[in-house]
Design an enzyme around this catalytic site. Sequence first.
Site, mmCIF file in Angstrom:
data_model
loop_
_atom_site.group_PDB
_atom_site.id
_atom_site.type_symbol
_atom_site.label_atom_id
_atom_site.label_comp_id
_atom_site.label_asym_id
_atom_site.label_seq_id
_atom_site.Cartn_x
_atom_site.Cartn_y
_atom_site.Cartn_z
ATOM 1 N N SER A 113 16.626 9.883 53.524
ATOM 2 C CA SER A 113 17.805 9.660 52.682
ATOM 3 C C SER A 113 18.714 8.522 53.143
ATOM 4 O O SER A 113 19.698 8.216 52.469
ATOM 5 C CB SER A 113 18.635 10.950 52.581
ATOM 6 O OG SER A 113 19.126 11.338 53.838
ATOM 7 N N LYS A 132 26.884 16.284 52.205
ATOM 8 C CA LYS A 132 27.108 14.887 52.582
ATOM 9 C C LYS A 132 28.437 14.377 52.034
ATOM 10 O O LYS A 132 29.143 13.623 52.710
ATOM 11 C CB LYS A 132 25.927 14.036 52.110
ATOM 12 C CG LYS A 132 24.639 14.401 52.829
ATOM 13 C CD LYS A 132 23.443 13.601 52.351
ATOM 14 C CE LYS A 132 22.202 14.021 53.149
ATOM 15 N NZ LYS A 132 21.004 13.235 52.786
#
Length: 348
Positions: free
Chosen positions: A236, A281
Amino acid sequence: MNKNKRSVKPILLTILAIIVAASILVPIPYYIERPGVPTHLNELVTVNGEQDEAEGSYSLTSVAIYQATVFQALKSKFEPFADLLSEKELFGDATGEEYNQMQQYYMESSQNSAIEQALTLANKPFEFEFKGVYVMNVDPNSNFYHQISIGDTVTKVDGKQFESSPEFMEYVQSQKVGDTVTITFLHDGVEKEATGELMELPTNKKAGIGITLIDHTAISSDESIEFHVENIGGPSAGMMFTLQIYDQLTGNDLRQGRDIAGTGTMNLDGTIGRIGGIDKKIAGAVAAGIDIFFAPDDEITAEMKEEYPGILSNYEEAKQVLEELDTEMVLVPVKTVKDAIDYLENNK
């Protein structure tokens, strides 16, 4: 009678103390996912031997994973943005060692894709080599289940080599379920072959080998790009790696002193791919005082909606989370890395 009661009490207290200590100290087969702390990429990436010292930062965001104790598992139920997962939910059919190995392969692939995109956008020459696809998982129903292993690299199908994983998948899925194919692959550096029938993939009902895959690529260039990412895994960080490298290759100061974070895989065509754990996140970025956050604006297909009713794009999910938090952080949807660069150039 009283004497016996007095002697039993210390024993009960000792047993209680042991139970409490065990609930706090002894790990159980469950894991907790929490918001991670954003990591500045100028600490992880050097280009041509130089570390980026410009003001502001690009940061990768992460999900922190801890093995739980009973006490921590109970506590996590009351924590915002914390999830308790079983070993099966976290690792799937892989062992802990295989899971870590897969995360490292994902990280390696994201680095190569980021280098390729940054060099392309910066108009720097390079040579790209598609070596095949890493095997990240093998479906137990696959006819290749006991022939191909996690970590192997598939290089050919029926003697044919490919230039990309979409090309590889297009060929395999153009065959019929039940057709026999021969897979050429590398196992611990040794070339081997396996023959078997193609299965029907549960995701799209097309013919397939029954493996989860990721590109195994290599890039050579006159530009020296090095990563220092010990103990960090997964795919990611691809988009943020690309922005960091691009800035250093071009000398452009797109950050203008701003702290910029984001998430998303980097595909070889420049598109930003969907990731998991974006709620955590976003929460981690807000806690760290990030100014701008780039979120994948991924397409949700009709098939995905049918299989997962209520599914949201990463951007839509991130937007919902941001509305719950008290922050001035700007959330920016991106479909390609060029979208992120254009946004920064137009909003200096």
